[in-house]
Design an enzyme around this catalytic site. Structure first.
Site, PDB file in Angstrom:
ATOM      1  N   SER A 295       0.871  -1.181   0.000  1.00 27.94           N
ATOM      2  CA  SER A 295       0.000   0.000   0.000  1.00 27.94           C
ATOM      3  C   SER A 295       0.902   1.223   0.000  1.00 27.94           C
ATOM      4  O   SER A 295       2.083   1.142   0.368  1.00 27.94           O
ATOM      5  CB  SER A 295      -0.877  -0.002   1.257  1.00 27.94           C
ATOM      6  OG  SER A 295      -1.439   1.268   1.498  1.00 27.94           O
TER       7      SER A 295
ATOM      8  N   TYR B  78      -1.929  -0.961  10.330  1.00 22.21           N
ATOM      9  CA  TYR B  78      -1.953  -1.216   8.891  1.00 22.21           C
ATOM     10  C   TYR B  78      -0.643  -0.769   8.232  1.00 22.21           C
ATOM     11  O   TYR B  78      -0.037  -1.515   7.455  1.00 22.21           O
ATOM     12  CB  TYR B  78      -3.138  -0.486   8.264  1.00 22.21           C
ATOM     13  CG  TYR B  78      -3.325  -0.735   6.796  1.00 22.21           C
ATOM     14  CD1 TYR B  78      -3.959  -1.890   6.345  1.00 22.21           C
ATOM     15  CD2 TYR B  78      -2.894   0.191   5.847  1.00 22.21           C
ATOM     16  CE1 TYR B  78      -4.154  -2.122   4.983  1.00 22.21           C
ATOM     17  CE2 TYR B  78      -3.078  -0.041   4.485  1.00 22.21           C
ATOM     18  CZ  TYR B  78      -3.707  -1.191   4.068  1.00 22.21           C
ATOM     19  OH  TYR B  78      -3.885  -1.412   2.721  1.00 22.21           O
TER      20      TYR B  78
ATOM     21  N   LYS C  47       2.208  -3.019   6.249  1.00 16.81           N
ATOM     22  CA  LYS C  47       2.555  -2.797   4.852  1.00 16.81           C
ATOM     23  C   LYS C  47       4.018  -2.379   4.676  1.00 16.81           C
ATOM     24  O   LYS C  47       4.643  -2.711   3.665  1.00 16.81           O
ATOM     25  CB  LYS C  47       1.609  -1.753   4.236  1.00 16.81           C
ATOM     26  CG  LYS C  47       0.155  -2.212   4.169  1.00 16.81           C
ATOM     27  CD  LYS C  47       0.005  -3.529   3.399  1.00 16.81           C
ATOM     28  CE  LYS C  47      -1.444  -3.945   3.229  1.00 16.81           C
ATOM     29  NZ  LYS C  47      -1.594  -5.199   2.462  1.00 16.81           N
TER      30      LYS C  47
END
Length: 293
Positions: free
Chosen positions: A172, A185, A189
């Site tokens: 991402s 998150y 990533k």
């Protein structure tokens, strides 16, 4: 004397790389064929995973689809079959290492070794750091990062044996810049990017020149996971847009796929900006989310 020779060799190699990169801007690498190749996609039941499965099928690949939702993944299989493609579904919770091992073994016995592994399954909570539960943080890391380790450990050895294969890891843009309410998150990533870079370099150092690795860096995607996004400079991406860019990049053996593609240059140029501008951007430049719970 040897150091001077190595310096000259390094300068010559740099010049070669610059020329090659310049040529590739105007003459992209020829697309490789996936006709008849076996491609495994995790999180294939919806969103980006669904679109990736359809795109790979459209270029002739045979699909192995993993998802935790039986109805969703079987629906994708039917869609592929109705369009003349070949696909088989397996139910797998990639947060559980034992389940990954078991289902991977079943795939090998029933279908065979995969030619390409696409690690796409992921989750996003989008909450303030101190409101995240211990279980939510752990589950994010288990699915978004550790699952990539476990699937690669299952499917990489046969690729090494035949010195042929491709591993695609969906990261991402949060891997490039962590923002508020994405602590777990962004960490996962960032880990995906580091893991893919390190594994790719390890395979290169060990002489496996037939193995390819691609890391995918999409901006906000309309999959239902990301809500309340702030990005005034670009629109929310559709899963189909992301899948098209990924398949195109994989066919050309790109190491990194940025979506939209101009983010590649943004990342490069961003390193030249003052740190304060990067860490405390204006409302126009800010890209992030509001709390989702």
């Amino acid at each position: 004397m040897y150091v001077i020779l190595e310096i000259i060799q390094t300068i010559c190699y740099l010049i070669y790389c610059i020329i090659e990169a310049t040529v590739r801007i105007f003459v992209p690498e020829k697309k490789k064929s996936f006709a008849g190749k076996l491609v495994l996609v995790t999180g294939a039941g919806h969103g980006i995973g669904r679109e990736l499965s359809l795109k790979f099928s459209a270029i002739g690949a045979r699909l192995v689809l993993w998802d935790i939702n039986k109805d969703n993944v079987e629906s994708v299989v039917r869609e592929i079959q109705e369009n003349g493609g070949t696909a088989t579904s397996y139910i797998c919770d990639v947060s559980k290492i034992d389940e990954i091992k078991s289902v991977a073994d079943k795939v090998r016995r029933e279908i065979g070794d995969v030619d390409a592994l696409v690690n796409n399954a992921g989750i996003l909570h989008g909450a303030a750091f101190l409101t995240l539960t211990d279980e939510e943080i752990k589950r994010t890391i288990d699915i978004n990062l550790l699952a990539y380790f476990w699937t690669c450990r299952q499917f990489l050895p046969p690729m090494i044996n035949r010195n042929s294969g491709h591993i695609v890891n969906v990261a991402s843009m949060a891997a490039k810049k962590g923002v508020a309410y994405l602590t777990d998150y962004a960490a996962s990533k960032h880990g995906v990017e580091g893991f893919t870079d390190a594994l790719s370099d390890e395979m290169r150092r060990e002489g496996y020149d037939g193995l390819y690795f691609t890391t995918v860096f999409p901006m906000f995607v309309d999959t239902g996971m990301t809500k309340f996004a702030h990005d005034r400079l670009s629109k929310m991406l559709s899963p189909a847009e992301v899948a098209s860019a990924v398949v195109e990049g994989v066919q050309r053996n790109k190491k990194s796929v940025y979506i939209p593609s101009n983010l590649d240059w943004s990342v490069r140029i961003g390193g030249l900006f003052p740190r304060k501008f990067v860490d405390e951007p204006t409302d126009l430049m800010y890209r992030g989310i509001d709390p989702q719970k």
